[in-house]
Enzyme design. Structure first.
Site, PDB file in Angstrom:
ATOM      1  N   LYS A  66       0.801  -1.237   0.000  1.00 12.59           N
ATOM      2  CA  LYS A  66       0.000   0.000   0.000  1.00 12.59           C
ATOM      3  C   LYS A  66       0.831   1.283   0.000  1.00 12.59           C
ATOM      4  O   LYS A  66       0.388   2.302  -0.519  1.00 12.59           O
ATOM      5  CB  LYS A  66      -0.900   0.029   1.247  1.00 12.59           C
ATOM      6  CG  LYS A  66      -2.141  -0.845   1.160  1.00 12.59           C
ATOM      7  CD  LYS A  66      -2.935  -0.708   2.463  1.00 12.59           C
ATOM      8  CE  LYS A  66      -4.311  -1.280   2.351  1.00 12.59           C
ATOM      9  NZ  LYS A  66      -5.118  -1.045   3.539  1.00 12.59           N
ATOM     10  N   ASP A 102     -10.128   3.247   2.317  1.00 14.75           N
ATOM     11  CA  ASP A 102     -10.310   2.786   3.706  1.00 14.75           C
ATOM     12  C   ASP A 102     -10.914   3.911   4.551  1.00 14.75           C
ATOM     13  O   ASP A 102     -11.683   3.655   5.485  1.00 14.75           O
ATOM     14  CB  ASP A 102      -8.972   2.369   4.322  1.00 14.75           C
ATOM     15  CG  ASP A 102      -8.499   1.012   3.827  1.00 14.75           C
ATOM     16  OD1 ASP A 102      -9.341   0.212   3.383  1.00 14.75           O
ATOM     17  OD2 ASP A 102      -7.279   0.750   3.880  1.00 14.75           O
ATOM     18  N   ALA A 127      -0.840   1.555  14.700  1.00 16.19           N
ATOM     19  CA  ALA A 127      -0.307   2.745  14.023  1.00 16.19           C
ATOM     20  C   ALA A 127       0.169   2.398  12.612  1.00 16.19           C
ATOM     21  O   ALA A 127       1.026   3.070  12.049  1.00 16.19           O
ATOM     22  CB  ALA A 127       0.833   3.344  14.848  1.00 16.19           C
ATOM     23  N   GLY A 128      -0.391   1.328  12.039  1.00 14.90           N
ATOM     24  CA  GLY A 128      -0.040   0.931  10.678  1.00 14.90           C
ATOM     25  C   GLY A 128      -0.915   1.673   9.672  1.00 14.90           C
ATOM     26  O   GLY A 128      -1.524   2.706   9.978  1.00 14.90           O
ATOM     27  N   ALA A 130      -3.837   0.953   8.312  1.00 16.87           N
ATOM     28  CA  ALA A 130      -5.267   1.067   8.636  1.00 16.87           C
ATOM     29  C   ALA A 130      -5.484   2.132   9.709  1.00 16.87           C
ATOM     30  O   ALA A 130      -6.417   2.938   9.621  1.00 16.87           O
ATOM     31  CB  ALA A 130      -5.800  -0.285   9.110  1.00 16.87           C
ATOM     32  N   ASN A 150       0.251   2.058  20.453  1.00 22.96           N
ATOM     33  CA  ASN A 150       0.891   1.089  19.574  1.00 22.96           C
ATOM     34  C   ASN A 150       2.023   0.376  20.297  1.00 22.96           C
ATOM     35  O   ASN A 150       2.655   0.934  21.197  1.00 22.96           O
ATOM     36  CB  ASN A 150       1.440   1.790  18.322  1.00 22.96           C
ATOM     37  CG  ASN A 150       1.706   0.814  17.199  1.00 22.96           C
ATOM     38  OD1 ASN A 150       0.856  -0.036  16.895  1.00 22.96           O
ATOM     39  ND2 ASN A 150       2.871   0.904  16.567  1.00 22.96           N
ATOM     40  N   GLU A 154       6.807   4.867  19.115  1.00 19.79           N
ATOM     41  CA  GLU A 154       7.320   5.944  18.260  1.00 19.79           C
ATOM     42  C   GLU A 154       6.557   6.002  16.927  1.00 19.79           C
ATOM     43  O   GLU A 154       6.420   7.060  16.326  1.00 19.79           O
ATOM     44  CB  GLU A 154       8.845   5.817  18.041  1.00 19.79           C
ATOM     45  CG  GLU A 154       9.348   4.558  17.357  1.00 19.79           C
ATOM     46  CD  GLU A 154       9.342   3.305  18.252  1.00 19.79           C
ATOM     47  OE1 GLU A 154       9.049   3.414  19.457  1.00 19.79           O
ATOM     48  OE2 GLU A 154       9.616   2.209  17.722  1.00 19.79           O
TER      49      GLU A 154
END
Ligand code: NAP
Length: 280
Positions: A66, A102, A127-128, A130, A150, A154
């Site tokens: 992505k 999304d 924290a990816g 999505a 997360n 960081e």
């Protein structure tokens, strides 16, 4: 001409997109075939270049492509730029344009259950890619406060600095004690980690979950994750990830075809495909 459309990712495993996208094309009598293409990263540049051919409508893009696919495109929509990830590529007469649906899929699922984002205090786990779409949608919808938790804190700090710099927001570790105050006061708790894909696992202990908030899990397989079951047992309202999946797919369908998506057809096909997977 029979048009081509599909999904690229790696590894793809079981995906529901071919079932519910094909159902939509067939329902509207559009001559197109939607297929899943499992592509390792080294095969993506040549494949994407080939999407400029007239028989391609475009593709959906999933992990791990992505982010990296953006450099291969000719332009992108504002959500894709802000989120930093593309989940839909449209072949616009030989010009490849990236979009992130999304964001709208996540937002529409909240609208469907009557949840008002404006003024809401929100806790987002993960924290990816999505989570970035989720935080973008929450900020755009007028959330009052966003806490992002997360495993690697960081990454949560970077996400908030990129996407919600002017909002009361805080980055925390994915830890029930650190999150206790935020969980006690939140209106919305979203799981956008990949924890929950395996039966029995949950991103937080059952007894740390809120009892009054809307608890939303982006995981859609299994449909009832441990996270959602535990929240429901505590009295919280719950929402699974299937309506977001169908919503993002419906938005992609409209970008490819210019036609309103037959959402109900897509939802029923997605539910049927999920039930078939569960029987395996
Ligand atoms: P991603 O970019 O790979 O991010 C994965 C996230 O999960 C990161 O925050 C990662 O934390 C966390 N994580 C992974 N393993 C963990 C573990 N063992 N313990 C704690 N945290 C862990 O993936 P993504 O694209 O954001 O997708 C996340 C989830 O959302 C997936 O389950 C995906 O299926 C779902 N999703 C659903 C929809 C839908 O339409 N319903 C759409 C998109 C995604 P670190 O940063 O610390 O590694």
């Amino acid at each position: 001409m029979r048009r081509k459309v599909g999904l690229i990712g790696h590894p793809l495993g079981h995906t529901l997109s071919p079932a519910f996208q094909q159902a939509a094309f067939d329902h509207l009598g559009i001559a197109a075939v939607y297929r899943a293409y499992d592509l390792p990263p080294e095969d993506v540049p040549a494949f994407v270049a080939g999407l400029r051919a007239p028989d391609w409508l475009g593709v959906n893009v999933t992990v791990p492509h992505k982010e990296r696919v953006r450099a291969l495109l000719d332009g992108e929509g504002p959500e894709a730029t802000a989120v930093g990830a593309v989940n839909t590529i449209v072949n616009d007469g030989g010009r490849l344009v990236g979009h992130n649906t999304d964001v709208v899929g996540f937002r529409d699922a909240l609208v469907e259950v009557g949840f008002a984002v404006r003024g809401a205090r929100c806790v987002v786990l993960g924290a990816g890619g999505a989570a970035r779409a989720v935080v973008y949608a929450l900020r755009a919808g007028g959330a009052a406060e966003i806490v992002v938790a997360n495993r690697h804190v960081e990454r949560a700090q970077r996400l908030l600095a990129d996407l919600a710099p002017n909002l009361p927001s805080v980055a925390l570790p994915l830890d029930a004690a650190a999150l206790a105050t935020a969980l006690a006061h939140c209106d919305l708790l979203v799981n956008s980690t990949s924890v929950g894909l395996r039966p029995g696992e949950s991103p937080l202990p059952d007894d740390s979950l809120p009892d009054r908030a809307l608890v939303y899990d982006l995981v859609y397989n299994p449909p009832q994750t441990r996270f959602l079951a535990a929240a429901a047992a505590r009295g919280a309202r719950t929402l699974g990830g299937l309506s977001m999946l169908v919503g993002q797919g419906a938005a992609s369908f409209t970008l490819w075809t210019g036609r309103p998506a037959p959402r109900e057809v897509m939802r029923l096909a997605a539910e049927a495909a999920l039930a078939r997977l569960a029987q395996r």
